[in-house]
Write a protein that holds these residues in place. Structure first.
Motif, PDB file in Angstrom:
ATOM      1  N   LEU A 110      -3.030   4.693  12.979  1.00 23.50           N
ATOM      2  CA  LEU A 110      -2.247   3.890  12.029  1.00 23.50           C
ATOM      3  C   LEU A 110      -2.482   2.398  12.244  1.00 23.50           C
ATOM      4  CD1 LEU A 110       1.064   5.924  11.980  1.00 23.50           C
ATOM      5  CD2 LEU A 110      -0.422   5.446  10.016  1.00 23.50           C
ATOM      6  N   ALA A 111      -2.527   1.979  13.496  1.00 28.29           N
ATOM      7  CA  ALA A 111      -2.784   0.570  13.786  1.00 28.29           C
ATOM      8  C   ALA A 111      -4.133   0.158  13.202  1.00 28.29           C
ATOM      9  CB  ALA A 111      -2.742   0.316  15.294  1.00 28.29           C
TER      10      ALA A 111
ATOM     11  N   LEU B  54       3.467  10.271   8.419  1.00 29.26           N
ATOM     12  CA  LEU B  54       3.764   8.849   8.314  1.00 29.26           C
ATOM     13  C   LEU B  54       5.209   8.637   7.869  1.00 29.26           C
ATOM     14  CD1 LEU B  54       3.044   5.888   8.451  1.00 29.26           C
ATOM     15  CD2 LEU B  54       1.969   6.103   6.190  1.00 29.26           C
ATOM     16  N   ARG B  55       5.678   9.430   6.936  1.00 27.31           N
ATOM     17  CA  ARG B  55       7.067   9.318   6.465  1.00 27.31           C
ATOM     18  C   ARG B  55       8.040   9.548   7.627  1.00 27.31           C
ATOM     19  NH1 ARG B  55       7.277  10.211   1.573  1.00 27.31           N
ATOM     20  NH2 ARG B  55       6.018  12.094   1.573  1.00 27.31           N
ATOM     21  N   LYS B  56       7.777  10.556   8.443  1.00 25.83           N
ATOM     22  CA  LYS B  56       8.651  10.846   9.581  1.00 25.83           C
ATOM     23  C   LYS B  56       8.653   9.701  10.587  1.00 25.83           C
ATOM     24  CE  LYS B  56       8.397  15.870   9.401  1.00 25.83           C
ATOM     25  NZ  LYS B  56       7.878  17.074  10.082  1.00 25.83           N
TER      26      LYS B  56
ATOM     27  N   ARG C 149       0.846  -1.203   0.000  1.00 28.74           N
ATOM     28  CA  ARG C 149       0.000   0.000   0.000  1.00 28.74           C
ATOM     29  C   ARG C 149       0.873   1.240   0.000  1.00 28.74           C
ATOM     30  NH1 ARG C 149      -4.120  -0.569   4.838  1.00 28.74           N
ATOM     31  NH2 ARG C 149      -4.927   1.330   3.912  1.00 28.74           N
ATOM     32  N   SER C 150       0.406   2.281  -0.649  1.00 28.26           N
ATOM     33  CA  SER C 150       1.191   3.515  -0.692  1.00 28.26           C
ATOM     34  C   SER C 150       1.118   4.224   0.655  1.00 28.26           C
ATOM     35  CB  SER C 150       0.678   4.439  -1.789  1.00 28.26           C
ATOM     36  OG  SER C 150      -0.536   5.040  -1.396  1.00 28.26           O
ATOM     37  N   MET C 151       2.143   5.015   0.903  1.00 29.80           N
ATOM     38  CA  MET C 151       2.197   5.812   2.113  1.00 29.80           C
ATOM     39  C   MET C 151       1.005   6.768   2.157  1.00 29.80           C
ATOM     40  SD  MET C 151       5.479   7.955   3.420  1.00 29.80           S
ATOM     41  CE  MET C 151       6.526   6.513   3.531  1.00 29.80           C
ATOM     42  N   ALA C 152       0.671   7.374   1.017  1.00 30.91           N
ATOM     43  CA  ALA C 152      -0.440   8.323   0.950  1.00 30.91           C
ATOM     44  C   ALA C 152      -1.765   7.637   1.280  1.00 30.91           C
ATOM     45  CB  ALA C 152      -0.504   8.969  -0.426  1.00 30.91           C
TER      46      ALA C 152
ATOM     47  N   SER D 139      -1.218  13.099   7.807  1.00 30.17           N
ATOM     48  CA  SER D 139      -0.554  13.465   6.560  1.00 30.17           C
ATOM     49  C   SER D 139       0.475  12.401   6.175  1.00 30.17           C
ATOM     50  CB  SER D 139       0.143  14.819   6.700  1.00 30.17           C
ATOM     51  OG  SER D 139       1.294  14.706   7.517  1.00 30.17           O
ATOM     52  N   ALA D 140       0.726  12.311   4.885  1.00 28.69           N
ATOM     53  CA  ALA D 140       1.751  11.377   4.408  1.00 28.69           C
ATOM     54  C   ALA D 140       3.109  11.771   4.974  1.00 28.69           C
ATOM     55  CB  ALA D 140       1.783  11.365   2.883  1.00 28.69           C
TER      56      ALA D 140
END
Length: 84
Positions: A63-64, A44-46, A28-31, A40-41
């Motif tokens: 997120l879980a 999640l990236r951080k 799955r994409s981060m977005a 925000s993406a």
């Protein structure tokens, strides 16, 4: 307000959390995952890269939920080996 520096253990726990979330995201994409979790993406990236090693509880809970992970499993897998 000045934040106290993170300990090496806290940094390692944050990196471990990031790896777990990245693995759970799979193809799955981060977005997509970020949108499902309502964050925000970039946030999640951080988290995934360890640049945000101490994210808010509600962020991790969201997120879980988006990834179908149990909070208990996430917590257990993020604790340093040998620490109870």
């Amino acid at each position: 307000m000045v934040r106290t520096p993170l300990t090496p253990e806290e940094r390692e726990r944050g990196e471990r959390l990031g790896r777990l979330l990245r693995e759970a995201r799979g193809g799955r994409s981060m977005a997509e995952v970020a949108a499902d979790a309502g964050i925000s993406a970039e946030t999640l990236r951080k988290i995934e890269t360890g640049r945000a090693p101490t994210p808010a509880f509600f962020t991790i809970a969201a997120l879980a939920g988006a990834l179908g992970l149990s909070m208990d499993e996430l917590a257990a897998r993020c604790v340093l080996a040998g620490v109870v």
